[in-house]
Structures are given as C-alpha cells and as structure tokens.
Design a protein around this motif. Structure first.
Motif, mmCIF file in Angstrom:
data_model
loop_
_atom_site.group_PDB
_atom_site.id
_atom_site.type_symbol
_atom_site.label_atom_id
_atom_site.label_comp_id
_atom_site.label_asym_id
_atom_site.label_seq_id
_atom_site.Cartn_x
_atom_site.Cartn_y
_atom_site.Cartn_z
ATOM 1 N N LEU A 1 -7.205 -3.373 12.380
ATOM 2 C CA LEU A 1 -5.855 -3.855 12.069
ATOM 3 C C LEU A 1 -5.656 -5.228 12.675
ATOM 4 O O LEU A 1 -5.910 -5.438 13.862
ATOM 5 C CB LEU A 1 -4.803 -2.886 12.615
ATOM 6 N N GLU A 2 -5.209 -6.160 11.838
ATOM 7 C CA GLU A 2 -4.918 -7.493 12.353
ATOM 8 C C GLU A 2 -3.602 -7.997 11.783
ATOM 9 O O GLU A 2 -3.122 -7.523 10.747
ATOM 10 C CB GLU A 2 -6.048 -8.465 12.034
ATOM 11 N N GLN A 3 -3.036 -8.956 12.504
ATOM 12 C CA GLN A 3 -1.809 -9.572 12.030
ATOM 13 C C GLN A 3 -2.091 -10.366 10.763
ATOM 14 O O GLN A 3 -3.042 -11.133 10.689
ATOM 15 C CB GLN A 3 -1.228 -10.494 13.099
ATOM 16 N N GLY A 4 -1.260 -10.162 9.750
ATOM 17 C CA GLY A 4 -1.414 -10.869 8.492
ATOM 18 C C GLY A 4 -0.480 -12.048 8.386
ATOM 19 O O GLY A 4 0.045 -12.558 9.385
ATOM 20 N N PRO A 5 -0.221 -12.515 7.175
ATOM 21 C CA PRO A 5 0.592 -13.711 6.977
ATOM 22 C C PRO A 5 2.084 -13.418 6.972
ATOM 23 O O PRO A 5 2.509 -12.261 6.925
ATOM 24 C CB PRO A 5 0.140 -14.193 5.601
ATOM 25 N N PHE A 6 2.858 -14.482 6.986
ATOM 26 C CA PHE A 6 4.314 -14.421 6.849
ATOM 27 C C PHE A 6 4.648 -14.547 5.365
ATOM 28 O O PHE A 6 4.266 -15.509 4.711
ATOM 29 C CB PHE A 6 4.951 -15.556 7.650
ATOM 30 N N LYS A 7 5.366 -13.564 4.832
ATOM 31 C CA LYS A 7 5.624 -13.511 3.385
ATOM 32 C C LYS A 7 7.068 -13.903 3.081
ATOM 33 O O LYS A 7 8.013 -13.430 3.708
ATOM 34 C CB LYS A 7 5.367 -12.082 2.877
ATOM 35 N N GLU B 1 3.768 -4.902 2.457
ATOM 36 C CA GLU B 1 4.880 -3.963 2.349
ATOM 37 C C GLU B 1 6.112 -4.531 3.051
ATOM 38 O O GLU B 1 6.024 -5.134 4.125
ATOM 39 C CB GLU B 1 4.487 -2.628 2.983
ATOM 40 N N ILE B 2 7.271 -4.325 2.426
ATOM 41 C CA ILE B 2 8.526 -4.850 2.993
ATOM 42 C C ILE B 2 9.060 -3.836 3.999
ATOM 43 O O ILE B 2 9.884 -2.965 3.677
ATOM 44 C CB ILE B 2 9.562 -5.121 1.890
ATOM 45 N N THR B 3 8.573 -3.930 5.210
ATOM 46 C CA THR B 3 8.960 -3.014 6.279
ATOM 47 C C THR B 3 8.491 -3.611 7.601
ATOM 48 O O THR B 3 7.916 -4.699 7.635
ATOM 49 C CB THR B 3 8.329 -1.622 6.043
ATOM 50 N N ASP B 4 8.748 -2.892 8.687
ATOM 51 C CA ASP B 4 8.185 -3.264 9.979
ATOM 52 C C ASP B 4 6.710 -2.876 9.935
ATOM 53 O O ASP B 4 6.289 -1.852 10.476
ATOM 54 C CB ASP B 4 8.926 -2.540 11.099
ATOM 55 N N ASN B 5 5.944 -3.697 9.263
ATOM 56 C CA ASN B 5 4.595 -3.338 8.846
ATOM 57 C C ASN B 5 3.666 -3.040 10.012
ATOM 58 O O ASN B 5 2.873 -2.094 9.976
ATOM 59 C CB ASN B 5 4.026 -4.475 8.000
ATOM 60 N N LEU B 6 3.733 -3.860 11.037
ATOM 61 C CA LEU B 6 2.814 -3.681 12.160
ATOM 62 C C LEU B 6 3.073 -2.355 12.867
ATOM 63 O O LEU B 6 2.129 -1.633 13.233
ATOM 64 C CB LEU B 6 2.951 -4.851 13.127
ATOM 65 N N LEU C 1 0.800 -1.213 0.000
ATOM 66 C CA LEU C 1 0.000 0.000 0.000
ATOM 67 C C LEU C 1 0.841 1.274 0.000
ATOM 68 O O LEU C 1 0.484 2.260 -0.649
ATOM 69 C CB LEU C 1 -0.965 -0.003 1.195
ATOM 70 N N THR C 2 1.951 1.260 0.702
ATOM 71 C CA THR C 2 2.817 2.444 0.672
ATOM 72 C C THR C 2 3.397 2.621 -0.727
ATOM 73 O O THR C 2 3.438 3.745 -1.261
ATOM 74 C CB THR C 2 3.939 2.318 1.710
ATOM 75 N N GLN C 3 3.844 1.531 -1.334
ATOM 76 C CA GLN C 3 4.347 1.607 -2.699
ATOM 77 C C GLN C 3 3.281 2.157 -3.644
ATOM 78 O O GLN C 3 3.567 2.988 -4.514
ATOM 79 C CB GLN C 3 4.783 0.221 -3.167
ATOM 80 N N TRP C 4 2.059 1.688 -3.492
ATOM 81 C CA TRP C 4 0.968 2.152 -4.349
ATOM 82 C C TRP C 4 0.713 3.645 -4.136
ATOM 83 O O TRP C 4 0.518 4.395 -5.095
ATOM 84 C CB TRP C 4 -0.282 1.337 -4.069
ATOM 85 N N ALA C 5 0.743 4.079 -2.885
ATOM 86 C CA ALA C 5 0.531 5.497 -2.604
ATOM 87 C C ALA C 5 1.626 6.352 -3.240
ATOM 88 O O ALA C 5 1.359 7.446 -3.756
ATOM 89 C CB ALA C 5 0.483 5.733 -1.094
ATOM 90 N N ASP D 1 -1.593 -6.868 -6.417
ATOM 91 C CA ASP D 1 -0.162 -6.662 -6.225
ATOM 92 C C ASP D 1 0.195 -5.201 -6.471
ATOM 93 O O ASP D 1 1.295 -4.895 -6.925
ATOM 94 C CB ASP D 1 0.667 -7.580 -7.127
ATOM 95 N N ALA D 2 -0.760 -4.304 -6.211
ATOM 96 C CA ALA D 2 -0.490 -2.875 -6.386
ATOM 97 C C ALA D 2 0.821 -2.529 -5.684
ATOM 98 O O ALA D 2 1.058 -2.966 -4.560
ATOM 99 C CB ALA D 2 -1.628 -2.042 -5.805
ATOM 100 N N PRO D 3 1.706 -1.810 -6.389
ATOM 101 C CA PRO D 3 1.488 -1.014 -7.588
ATOM 102 C C PRO D 3 1.735 -1.732 -8.914
ATOM 103 O O PRO D 3 1.746 -1.071 -9.967
ATOM 104 C CB PRO D 3 2.492 0.117 -7.420
#
Length: 554
Positions: free
Chosen positions: A304-310, A253-258, A112-116, A451-453
């Motif tokens: 907000l909830e915990q998502g999967p491990f990517k 997003e590839i970051t400390d997402n939570l 989402l950050t990439q898309w923004a 897979d936005a963006p």
C-alpha cells in the motif's frame, strides 16, 4: 503479514520479442555470475557472455529463458539452463513450457469499492431505451425484493442515445414502494423512482434523474454496507483482477481511502498493490502526515502506498456535462458547453498545496476546454501528475502533455462505449476524440486504465480497444487514433516495460499466448478483428506479486 515466498526458478519462459534495439546485458543478466553456468560447460558465465543480441523470444538454442525470483524481486533472467543448481537454499522450479512472461499489469484508474459493488448489481449496460431498462428492473423484482432497508441498485445505463426519456414515474409503475436507484455507466447521474428518491434523502424531483452535483454527493448512500461485507467483496474483485494478470491499481475511490485500505491490509488483504488516491476533503490529513505520492504505508507488506491527489474539473460526455469549447448540439444557456465544476481559481491553489506536499495530481478532464484548463494549471503550478481521461483535445494541446511532463491517463474502452454518443454530441470533432494515436505521436506518456466500474477492470479490454478502435465486429472508429500493441502493453505495466528486469519487483504475469502473435494465422498474417477479440480473451496462466502467486492455473 504474509511469510516470505519460497524462491522460484521459472524455466523455459518466452519473453516478448525484442524491439529493434535489443536490451543490454545489464537488463537481463542476474546480479551475480556465481549463479550462472555456461550452457556449453561448467564454467561460470559473466553477464557479458550472455547472448543478448538473440531474439528475446527464445534463448540460446531456442530453449527459452529462465527467471530466478528471490526475496520478492527478479534476481536474474538468463537463457535456459544457465542458472546453477543448488546454491542459497531451496528453490521451487516451475516449468513454464514456453509460456510468455512479462511484467504484471496495472490499471491506472479504478474505483475498486464501486467495482466490487457493481459486480453484484443489476446490469443495465445493454438497455437501449428507458422502456427496456424498466423491463429489466421489473424482471429483477419478480425474482424477489431487495433486503429490507436497502434499495434495488442497477448500474451501467447510458441514456445519451435513448429514444425515450427516463422518469421516476416509469420506475414507479413497476417498483411501487420498493426503492430503485439506477446509476449511469459513467457514474455522473442516477435515475430513481419516488421511493428511491426518499431513500437517498431527496423529497421530490421533477424527473427522478439526478445529474452531476445533484447526484455525486448522494452516491455513497447506495454504497453503504457493513465493512466486513464490502471488504470481502473487494477481496473477491481483486482476486478476479489478479486472474487477468493485474498486480496493482490506482484506487481513486471517493472516501477516506488510506484509512479504508489500512483496515483491509490489517485484515490480511494481499492480492494487489494499491496506490490510494486522496480527494480534497482528506487532503489536509495526508499533508499533515507528511505522506508523499509513492510513500509506502508501514504494516502493509510494502503493498500500500500513497497515491495522487484527485480533482474532478468537469462532467462527462454521456450527461453532456463535459466542458467543451463548443456548445452541445441542441443545448442553449449557461450549461450548453458543459459544466466546469472546479474553475482555475480553485484548481490552481489546490494543485499548489498538493504539489507542495510532494503529491502528484490526477486531474479529471474530459471536454477539450477542461483539458486546456487542466494543462494550464499544470503549467502554472509546476505540479507533476496526470490528466485523467483526456477524451476530447484541442490539437494545440497535444504537444503540451510531453512539454509539461503530464501523463495522459486514458481508458480506451470508453471510446468503444461512447463512440455513438460522441458522434452525436461531439459531431464534427470526433477525429480528436480519445486521440491516443495523436498523443503518442506527440510524445505523451500514456497510462491505460478502466475507470472501473465505468468499464470492466480488465487491462486486456483496454489494450484491445487501444490497438483496434473496434469491438463486437464493428468497423474501427477513427482508426488513425490507434496505438501499436507494444505501446499499449508498455502503457499497462507501470513503467516496467515489456521484459522482466533483474532487480525489479517480481510482479509478473504468465500468459498462455504471445500478445504479439495471438489471433494471427499460421502464416503470421494478421486479422485485426480476430486479434482484438483474442486479446480480450487473453488466457492468463499465472500472476506473481512480489514473488508470490496470486493466481495460478498451471
């Protein structure tokens, strides 16, 4: 936190036409008959008295359906006129005038950050050559240079079919000392000028095109912006998504997402439900907190909830790095079959750790060999989760998705973007590329995303591509791999089906057209091209998230 919304009574709604087996009374009846009155008199109607065998598109007498929303949930669905007036406090009545209502839409794979950020960058998706991309860069720079200390960032180029070769020198000729960083449409490579290479910390490079492991660790450099700006751009992108009927996304997003999302919710973000994925660098932190996939993060209003491990196990088609059983035409050497970035001896232990902490696994696999290995890893670990992309599959692997309970998380618009590249680089194999029909026939659970963006965050694009296998008036590409519209819609509602259900979350979308009939002629005849184009432009009149309007145009 956001105050509880006023209860709503959505009247005269149309529901998606019933399938062959109609929903049971329990699915559409409200929890208590005390709030119902019979349409022919004042006696309270019981749930068994509801005419659930009539077409769901219209209630008794063709008057549509009413939907009661209270406390963020669907309190009941009944034929029009059967809800008792008054009762427990004020209720806002909204006459939908026969508009279609269905569960709100989800995008199961976004950054989402990439898309923004991309929404504010130079669009190169239309460039058909390196020379054309250079002209677009030149024209943008003629409007003015980027802010000091920043780079001109473009996105969306796909060089797999270009007749010429992108080089740093081509960009140097029009940009000089201005840093230029152009990110590919699949995010797996970037094309930079000499100043751009210095900007991201690369002293020199033979071509200026960084692929896979050369680029991915550097991608965050061009994404740097003050948190308040990034968060504002994300909020804007989320509002745009809500205007297309989106109520939730899986953000990878590839970051400390939570941590990032907790900050945003603390600042008042409330436009979407967010499932925040976690990557290997932050896996230990999530496991230490005891967070499991689906756990709600406190203080976020339940959004907000915990998502999967990517995990990303291979590359992409455009860069010819997707890991395949067969070599790419014209390539030799150790990477002729693509790149396996996380081999099984690394993947299996990672998945075991995640599964041990009740985290679902989202495994990126594009090439057919990568998909085989990903499914092998699910079989070896017993982990739950999804294969992300599943773009090229060995026929022997189709049935394994259902057998292993692995979701096929796919992005149909990619098939439209990559059909020509696939015809070249996967020649002779495209009958099993983006094989959504075959997966559906094999019993796999499909989940649609963007897979936005890489593709726009708009579920209607994904739905249209999945059911038509065409875009821009072109002949459908492998139409045997289409899925039917009901399946595509159901793959976009996070398991909520096509009909609002009493007791479920009041995450709803109100449409100005019926998806099942849009684009059809007056006699009901279907024109596939017209219908697909109409789906892409689906008019959305309103979106409710937990009973609160996040978009309203009625």
């Amino acid at each position: 936190m956001t105050a509880a919304p006023t209860p709503l009574l959505l009247t005269n709604a149309r529901l998606i036409t019933a399938p062959a087996r109609p929903p049971t009374a329990e699915l559409i009846a409200p929890p208590s008959s005390a709030e119902l009155i019979a349409s022919t008199g004042g006696a309270a109607a019981t749930s068994s008295a509801l005419d659930t065998n009539s077409a769901v598109g219209s209630g008794a007498g063709g008057g549509g359906f009413d939907i009661l929303v209270r406390g963020g949930r669907v309190a009941g669905v009944a034929p029009a006129g059967r809800f008792r007036e008054g009762g427990a406090g004020p209720v806002e009545r909204v006459d939908l005038g026969g508009r279609t209502v269905m569960p709100g839409l989800w995008d199961k794979h976004v950054h989402l950050t990439q898309w923004a950020l991309v929404r504010r960058r130079l669009d190169l998706s239309g460039a058909r050559s390196a020379a054309e991309a250079v002209r677009l860069v030149r024209d943008r720079l003629a409007e003015g240079p980027p802010e000091p200390g920043t780079a001109l960032v473009g996105y969306g180029f796909r060089d797999g079919l270009w007749p010429d070769v992108p080089t740093a020198e081509l960009l140097d000729a029009v940009a000089g000392s201005v840093p230029v960083v152009l990110v590919s449409g699949d995010l797996h490579c970037a094309w930079l000028n000499t100043a751009g290479l210095r900007f991201v910390g690369v002293g020199s490079h033979p071509t200026g095109v960084l692929r896979e492991s050369e680029w991915l660790p550097l991608a965050a450099v061009v994404d740097r912006a003050p948190d308040h700006l990034t968060d504002a751009w994300v909020a804007d992108a989320a509002a745009a998504a809500a205007a297309r009927g989106v109520v939730g996304v899986v953000d990878l997003e590839i970051t400390d997402n939570l941590t990032t999302w907790c900050r945003r919710f603390d600042a008042g973000f409330n436009a979407l439900r967010i499932r925040a994925g976690v990557w290997t660098p932050w896996l230990d932190d999530v496991l230490a907190q005891g967070l499991r996939t689906g756990d709600i993060v406190p203080g976020t209003g339940g959004l907000l909830e915990q998502g999967p491990f990517k995990v990303v196990t291979d590359g992409s088609l455009n860069t010819r790095t997707a890991y395949c059983h067969d070599p790419y035409p014209g390539l030799t050497g150790p990477e002729a079959h693509g790149i396996l970035s996380v081999p099984p001896d690394e993947l299996v232990p990672l998945m075991k750790r995640a599964d041990g902490g009740d985290l679902r696994c989202a495994i990126h696999a594009i090439g057919d060999h990568a998909n085989t290995l990903a499914l092998d890893a699910f079989a070896a670990t017993g982990a739950r989760g999804s294969v992300e992309h599943a773009q090229l599959l060995d026929p022997a692997d189709l049935a394994r998705f259902a057998e292993l309970g692995v979701v096929a998380s796919v992005q149909p618009e990619h098939a439209m973007d990559d059909r020509d590249i696939a015809d070249r680089h996967w020649a002779g194999r495209t009958g099993r590329a983006f094989p959504y029909g075959a997966l559906d026939d094999a019993g796999a659970v499909l989940a649609l995303g963007s897979d936005a963006p890489v593709a726009p965050l708009d579920p209607w694009f994904a739905i249209a591509a999945a059911v038509s296998r065409s875009r821009d008036g072109r002949v459908p590409w492998h139409p045997e791999q289409r899925i039917d519209l009901r399946t595509a819609l159901a793959a976009s509602t996070d398991g909520r089906g096509l009909i609002p259900v009493a007791g479920g979350p009041a995450d709803l979308v109100v449409l100005d057209a019926d998806p099942l009939t849009i684009g059809r002629g007056a006699g009901g005849e279907a024109d596939a091209d017209v219908a697909a184009a109409a789906l892409r432009e689906m008019p959305v009149a309103g979106t409710l998230l937990a009973g609160r309007w996040t978009h309203r145009a009625l």
